[in-house]
Scaffold this motif. Sequence first.
Motif, PDB file in Angstrom:
ATOM      1  N   PHE A 173     -62.576  -7.119  -4.774  1.00 57.77           N
ATOM      2  CA  PHE A 173     -63.616  -8.042  -5.221  1.00 57.77           C
ATOM      3  C   PHE A 173     -64.276  -8.692  -4.008  1.00 57.77           C
ATOM      4  O   PHE A 173     -63.629  -8.886  -2.970  1.00 57.77           O
ATOM      5  N   ASP A 174     -65.534  -9.029  -4.170  1.00 57.52           N
ATOM      6  CA  ASP A 174     -66.232  -9.795  -3.141  1.00 57.52           C
ATOM      7  C   ASP A 174     -65.721 -11.229  -3.178  1.00 57.52           C
ATOM      8  O   ASP A 174     -65.742 -11.878  -4.230  1.00 57.52           O
ATOM      9  N   ALA A 175     -65.264 -11.744  -2.040  1.00 54.22           N
ATOM     10  CA  ALA A 175     -64.669 -13.078  -2.017  1.00 54.22           C
ATOM     11  C   ALA A 175     -65.672 -14.170  -2.334  1.00 54.22           C
ATOM     12  O   ALA A 175     -65.316 -15.223  -2.877  1.00 54.22           O
ATOM     13  N   TRP A 177     -65.065  -2.211  -5.302  1.00 58.05           N
ATOM     14  CA  TRP A 177     -64.595  -0.836  -5.268  1.00 58.05           C
ATOM     15  C   TRP A 177     -63.190  -0.746  -5.842  1.00 58.05           C
ATOM     16  O   TRP A 177     -62.502  -1.749  -6.004  1.00 58.05           O
ATOM     17  N   SER A 178     -62.790   0.482  -6.134  1.00 54.26           N
ATOM     18  CA  SER A 178     -61.419   0.735  -6.571  1.00 54.26           C
ATOM     19  C   SER A 178     -60.930   2.015  -5.903  1.00 54.26           C
ATOM     20  O   SER A 178     -61.726   2.855  -5.476  1.00 54.26           O
ATOM     21  N   ARG A 219     -44.704   5.100   0.787  1.00 56.28           N
ATOM     22  CA  ARG A 219     -45.872   5.495   1.571  1.00 56.28           C
ATOM     23  C   ARG A 219     -46.662   4.244   1.937  1.00 56.28           C
ATOM     24  O   ARG A 219     -46.890   3.374   1.095  1.00 56.28           O
ATOM     25  N   VAL A 220     -47.064   4.162   3.190  1.00 56.75           N
ATOM     26  CA  VAL A 220     -47.918   3.081   3.666  1.00 56.75           C
ATOM     27  C   VAL A 220     -49.312   3.668   3.852  1.00 56.75           C
ATOM     28  O   VAL A 220     -49.491   4.642   4.605  1.00 56.75           O
ATOM     29  N   THR A 221     -50.289   3.098   3.152  1.00 54.63           N
ATOM     30  CA  THR A 221     -51.635   3.662   3.132  1.00 54.63           C
ATOM     31  C   THR A 221     -52.653   2.607   3.499  1.00 54.63           C
ATOM     32  O   THR A 221     -52.554   1.461   3.046  1.00 54.63           O
ATOM     33  N   ALA A 222     -53.628   2.997   4.323  1.00 54.43           N
ATOM     34  CA  ALA A 222     -54.704   2.095   4.733  1.00 54.43           C
ATOM     35  C   ALA A 222     -56.020   2.566   4.144  1.00 54.43           C
ATOM     36  O   ALA A 222     -56.330   3.768   4.154  1.00 54.43           O
ATOM     37  N   TYR A 223     -56.797   1.596   3.633  1.00 50.71           N
ATOM     38  CA  TYR A 223     -58.105   1.872   3.045  1.00 50.71           C
ATOM     39  C   TYR A 223     -59.160   1.029   3.769  1.00 50.71           C
ATOM     40  O   TYR A 223     -58.872  -0.079   4.240  1.00 50.71           O
ATOM     41  N   ASP A 224     -60.372   1.555   3.812  1.00 55.62           N
ATOM     42  CA  ASP A 224     -61.479   0.804   4.396  1.00 55.62           C
ATOM     43  C   ASP A 224     -61.782  -0.399   3.503  1.00 55.62           C
ATOM     44  O   ASP A 224     -61.958  -0.260   2.294  1.00 55.62           O
ATOM     45  N   ALA A 225     -61.834  -1.590   4.091  1.00 50.92           N
ATOM     46  CA  ALA A 225     -62.031  -2.808   3.310  1.00 50.92           C
ATOM     47  C   ALA A 225     -63.421  -2.898   2.705  1.00 50.92           C
ATOM     48  O   ALA A 225     -63.634  -3.626   1.726  1.00 50.92           O
ATOM     49  N   ASP A 226     -64.386  -2.155   3.230  1.00 51.93           N
ATOM     50  CA  ASP A 226     -65.757  -2.216   2.727  1.00 51.93           C
ATOM     51  C   ASP A 226     -65.996  -1.304   1.535  1.00 51.93           C
ATOM     52  O   ASP A 226     -66.723  -1.654   0.606  1.00 51.93           O
ATOM     53  N   ASN A 227     -65.355  -0.123   1.542  1.00 46.86           N
ATOM     54  CA  ASN A 227     -65.667   0.833   0.480  1.00 46.86           C
ATOM     55  C   ASN A 227     -64.453   1.491  -0.176  1.00 46.86           C
ATOM     56  O   ASN A 227     -64.597   2.266  -1.126  1.00 46.86           O
ATOM     57  N   GLY A 228     -63.241   1.210   0.311  1.00 44.37           N
ATOM     58  CA  GLY A 228     -62.038   1.737  -0.313  1.00 44.37           C
ATOM     59  C   GLY A 228     -61.665   3.151   0.068  1.00 44.37           C
ATOM     60  O   GLY A 228     -60.693   3.707  -0.471  1.00 44.37           O
ATOM     61  N   SER A 229     -62.400   3.771   0.992  1.00 43.41           N
ATOM     62  CA  SER A 229     -62.035   5.128   1.409  1.00 43.41           C
ATOM     63  C   SER A 229     -60.720   5.110   2.187  1.00 43.41           C
ATOM     64  O   SER A 229     -60.449   4.189   2.955  1.00 43.41           O
ATOM     65  N   GLN A 230     -59.908   6.131   1.986  1.00 47.28           N
ATOM     66  CA  GLN A 230     -58.613   6.174   2.670  1.00 47.28           C
ATOM     67  C   GLN A 230     -58.801   6.484   4.146  1.00 47.28           C
ATOM     68  O   GLN A 230     -59.517   7.413   4.512  1.00 47.28           O
TER      69      GLN A 230
END
Length: 399
Positions: free
Chosen positions: A140-142, A149-150, A176-187
């Motif tokens: 969500f946008d703060a 995004w989801s 599993r430890v996974t990182a996503y882009d905070a702007d668009n949710g891409s892995q």
Amino acid sequence: MRSVTATAAKATSFARSRSAGKLALNVAAMAAVVALSGCSLFSSKKDPNPPAPLVEFTQKMRAQAAWTVSVGKAGSYQFSPAFASGSVFAAANDGTVVRINAQNGQTLWRSRAEGNLTAGVGSDGSTVVVVGEKGRIQAFDAASGKATWSAQAPSEVLSAPAVGEGLVVIRSIDNRVTAYDADNGSQRWMVQRNVPSLTLRNAPGIVIGSQTAFVALPGGRLSALALNNGGPRWEVAVGDPRGTTELERISDVSGVPALGSRDICAVSYQGRIGCFDLLNGNVRWIKEFSSDVGVNLDDAYVYAADVGGAVTEFARDTGAVIWRNDRLKNRQLSSPIAVGRAVAVADFQGYIHFLSREDGAFVARLATDGSAVQAPPVSTGSSVVFQTKSGTVVSVAAE
């Protein structure tokens, strides 16, 4: 007691203290669930570990609720508030996500995620992230509270996401430890870790700093991963699995690691507590300890509550025990946190106890809504914020 995931062959061996009621056996296929309610499988008319009665004392410090906001119930999950950009962000099992002005308790927005939630909240003040059933990550946008995004995690997520330096980092229960882009949710990257045969079904946390994600892991490991690609910077053993049975060998890192400017401190269940050099993981000090709720620190001290209900203050530089208060035995404590000239810790009845930083003596007590506090409290600088199982978010100030 909290739910237990186990194979039938191993479930019958469990009869331990309240923290052991959180144990979960995670086999490769994620075996069947056996719910133990009130330890009824080991029925006893008398509680073998009764909570200590509330201690009478003369209140020596004024503690009060600056504000309270009702968010929603946690259900069988744990929801921890987050503080960023002058606001407190909180969530509930029914999908409620809120932003609260940390100064006055005004609800700035209230949104609803899709479906029920299992973990949250993570925020850097720009992006707010929660996780729903079956590992659905929602952002969500703060500023506005609008969904942005989801994404899909590999499996169920119980720990609050960590948000910072342009990334959202989560750990799913398949380790599993996974990182996503905070702007668009891409892995951006994923790291797969081994899954111990038996682990606590709790929410070991992640904290971000110095271009690194510090991840608390089952099996007693604390791992430092480079944010740019997930590569290992260092890894240390906080817990040291030992014993002849799977239950005795559980030594998961508990709660959220406490991040300082030069060190990071962590604690494990049936293991140890210690502080480690931020850059290389070298041990500054380490001691035998068992906790299922994590640690906190300030400039001079480290605070932890053990599984039996004793609160201990350690010297941050050396690990020397400054004081230990054992008058809250079996009251199922939260992680302690410094506030004003006291240390605050909450219990299974929603009481917040304030202990003197100097000697650990009781100096104040505050009641909330009567339900347990299991999530780690957070500091806003001038106050500390707790969230109860029934969904009350309360900001507490102490003189």
